[in-house]
Write a protein that holds these residues in place. Structure first.
Motif: not given
Ligand SMILES: Nc1ncnc2c1ncn2[C@@H]1O[C@H](COP(=O)(O)OP(=O)(O)OP(=O)(O)O)[C@@H](O)[C@H]1O
Ligand SMILES: [Mg+2]
Lengths: 279, 355
Positions: B19, B21, B23, B25, B44, B46-49, B51, B167, B200
């Protein structure tokens, strides 16, 4: 419920304030409709003065309406996209610009007018045209338009709605007209009413920018106060108020309505498990 | 309804996402999704799903060098509106200015179909989704489950090449979630669209996925069918993330692991330091007397269909065992444990990520 003394004191105080503000307005309105103000209502009611005003000043009325509508048009075409791009941009400059755009509100109309005269005053054709006043009015009202639309845009999830529309194949223009505009309708309407009200009532700036050929209603009003008999000025004021009041009431009404909407929660209704409801 | 028999296959080549900034991802990734398959992205927070889903959608673009192909067509630089994908957003992204019917018909309107054709297709779709009675309603007059179905209807009515769901059930309560999950499952099998489903929730992943991609910190931890993922996880992370698992860890000599609770047989481990994995329901509780492995009941919890029991003195951590709901244990009770070698979960470290 027994009303206390303090209730009646507050009530009478409020009524007194209302009377203080409304009586002069009502007086001047009736003055425009009486045959002879100094003899009072007993001299009879008449539309003579109104007719006379229309004969003398109708061009100021039309110019005011033309200016207000033109200002509105420019504000819609420039202000709505401007607000959209400001809302989309994540850059720090966009935030700075948002603050800057409010600045003309803090600068007195006279100063804007003076600046315009210094910069464009030399261009004769422009100086004598009503378009010169239009520029002033747009400068003065555009920030209100942008702000009103921005406030709504910041309150909805603009990016998500656009992504939703894009996922269904909608290109930029479609998204803009199908999703963005309808969802900030409230802001556009209140910005438009504000623009019309401000443009119709604007005096300071217009007085500086006007020429004998480009006089708006408020400027003409000032003229008539200085040089006409009281009944004519009053009838003129009456016309002014008739023009302005619906706009002001409309602004208030839209403002109150959008506030109500923001207060009422728009969360999903509780998922009902009724037979024919869910599967 | 002109829904594709089969959607497009998808191929990721060397896709990485950094990204603005900085990151990172998603680490460089190669992956194929078969046409018509339902692939679940599981991991879990923040794991990049999301993205990865947005890369497929065309809402984000991979770093230089990465390519995304639909069938044989390179779509890497195409924006979402050109890709012909259907997407259901986590928060649905329904249009509040339109009715249910207008929302569902919007994709067709964009395709400039005739009004009566749109009307007909929308009516058919609303019937299929059992939303017919709600057609004239505005979105803020719908329940969560109804919104979810409107979002799904809106996404599939244009017969997209690929269906992307982020989700979609996470905002719903448990009963409704189960019901809609079954509904979506049937629907996806019927339609045969290539589907990427982000969740998740491992149960949801098992129920819906033809294959599951387990992700961890922007990397793919394992790809496999639900059974492969459950019974032969490739690493601790997957083993732990998919259902509860007990890890027994200790010194091994002579094919026996010595633990605080006694001796465990482990024919497949060499001498040294070893690890064994068992799922809670695969461990059997026996009488303490006469068993060479056991511990003390630390806590029990009755969950209805089973009793969940935490045991101490067996392993370095508490050991979790699920036993029949009718069994009854008291805290402090000494119990024996039987662990059958055939129920051991083996970490399949050799099998590389199947792409
Ligand atoms: N626009 C962005 N700019 C910078 N970092 C981002 C951006 N979007 C996501 N990230 C970061 O990338 C990582 C992966 O995010 P992603 O949204 O894909 O997670 P996720 O697996 O979908 O998580 P969740 O289950 O919580 O939705 C996170 O560390 C997140 O902070
Ligand atoms: Mg996510």
């Amino acid at each position: 419920m027994k009303r206390t003394l303090s209730y009646y004191l507050q009530l009478s105080f409020t009524l007194l304030i209302c009377a203080f503000m409304l009586v002069p307005v009502l007086m001047s309105m009736t003055a425009g409709l009486t045959n002879n103000y100094f003899q009072g209502l007993s001299s009879g009611l008449t539309l003579r003065w109104v007719e006379e005003v229309m004969a003398l000043y109708s061009d100021t009325l039309w110019l005011t309406l033309k200016l207000a509508l033109a200002t509105l048009l420019v504000n819609l075409i420039a202000g709505v996209p401007a607000a959209y791009f400001l809302a989309c941009s994540t850059s720090r400059w966009a935030r700075v610009f948002e603050e800057l755009i409010l600045l003309p509100v803090a600068i007195p109309g006279l100063a804007i007018a003076l600046a315009l005269i210094i910069v464009y005053g030399g261009v004769q054709d422009l100086r004598t045209s009503w378009l010169f006043i239009l520029i002033g009015h747009v400068l003065y009202t555009l920030p209100f338009m942008v702000r009103a639309v921005l406030a709504v845009l910041h309150s909805i999830d603009l990016k998500l709605l656009e992504e939703g529309a894009a996922s269904l194949g909608a290109g930029f223009l479609r998204r803009f007209f199908d999703v963005i505009i309808p969802n900030c309708k409230g802001g556009i309407i209140s910005g438009a009413l504000m623009t019309l009200t401000l443009s119709v009532a604007e005096f300071n700036l217009t007085w500086m920018l006007h020429t004998p050929m480009t006089k708006t209603l408020p400027v003409g009003l000032a003229d008539s106060y200085a040089s006409m008999r009281l009944e004519i000025s009053s009838a003129y004021t009456l016309i002014f108020l008739v023009l302005l009041l619906p706009l002001m009431i409309g602004t208030q009404w839209v403002g109150a309505n959008t506030q109500k909407k923001q207060l009422s929660p728009s969360k999903p209704r509780h998922a009902s498990l009724g037979k024919n409801d869910e599967h | 309804m002109n829904i594709n028999e089969h959607g497009a296959s998808i191929r990721f080549e060397n896709c990485q996402k950094t990204f603005a900034d900085g990151t990172l991802a998603l680490h460089s990734l190669d992956l194929s999704v078969h046409a018509g398959e339902t692939l679940v992205l599981l991991g879990p927070s923040g794991c990049g799903k999301t993205t990865m889903l947005r890369l497929i959608a065309g809402l984000e673009f991979p770093d230089k060098g990465g390519r995304i192909l639909f069938k044989d067509e390179d779509v890497t630089r195409q924006p979402i509106e050109k890709r012909n994908v259907g997407m259901v957003f986590q928060s649905y992204a329904l249009f509040p200015n339109m009715t249910v019917a207008e929302n569902v018909g919007y994709g067709l309107k964009v395709q400039k179909l005739k009004a009566d054709v749109i009307k007909h297709q929308v009516a058919e779709m609303l019937d299929m989704m059992e939303l017919g009675a709600l057609a004239p309603r505005k979105i803020d007059q719908l329940s969560g489950g109804q919104r979810q179905r409107v979002a799904l209807a809106r996404a599939i009515i244009t017969s997209p090449r690929v269906l992307l769901l982020d989700e979609p059930l996470s905002a719903l309560d448990a009963i409704l979630r189960d019901r809609l999950r079954a509904y979506i499952n049937t629907l996806l099998r019927q339609l045969g669209i290539t589907t990427i489903y982000v969740t998740h929730d491992q149960e949801e992943a098992m129920a819906l996925g033809d294959r599951i991609v387990v992700m961890d910190h922007g990397r793919v931890s394992q790809i496999g069918t639900p059974r492969e993922i459950y019974f032969s996880p490739q690493n601790d992370f997957v083993a732990d993330f998919i259902g509860q698992i007990n890890t027994f860890e200790g010194p091994v000599s002579n094919r026996r692991m010595t633990l605080p609770g006694g001796i465990l047989h482990c024919a497949h481990l060499g001498d040294g330091h070893g690890k064994l994995y068992y799922r809670p329901k695969d461990i059997e509780i026996t009488a303490r007397a006469g068993s060479e492995f056991g511990g003390v009941v630390h806590q029990t919890q009755f969950i209805g269909d089973r009793n969940r029991i935490w045991l101490k003195g067996v392993n370095h951590d508490l050991v979790i065992v699920d036993s029949d709901g009718r069994s009854d244990f008291f805290i402090g009770q000494e119990v024996g444990l039987r662990l059958r070698p055939e129920q051991m979960i083996r970490l399949d470290r050799q099998g590389g990520a199947a792409a």
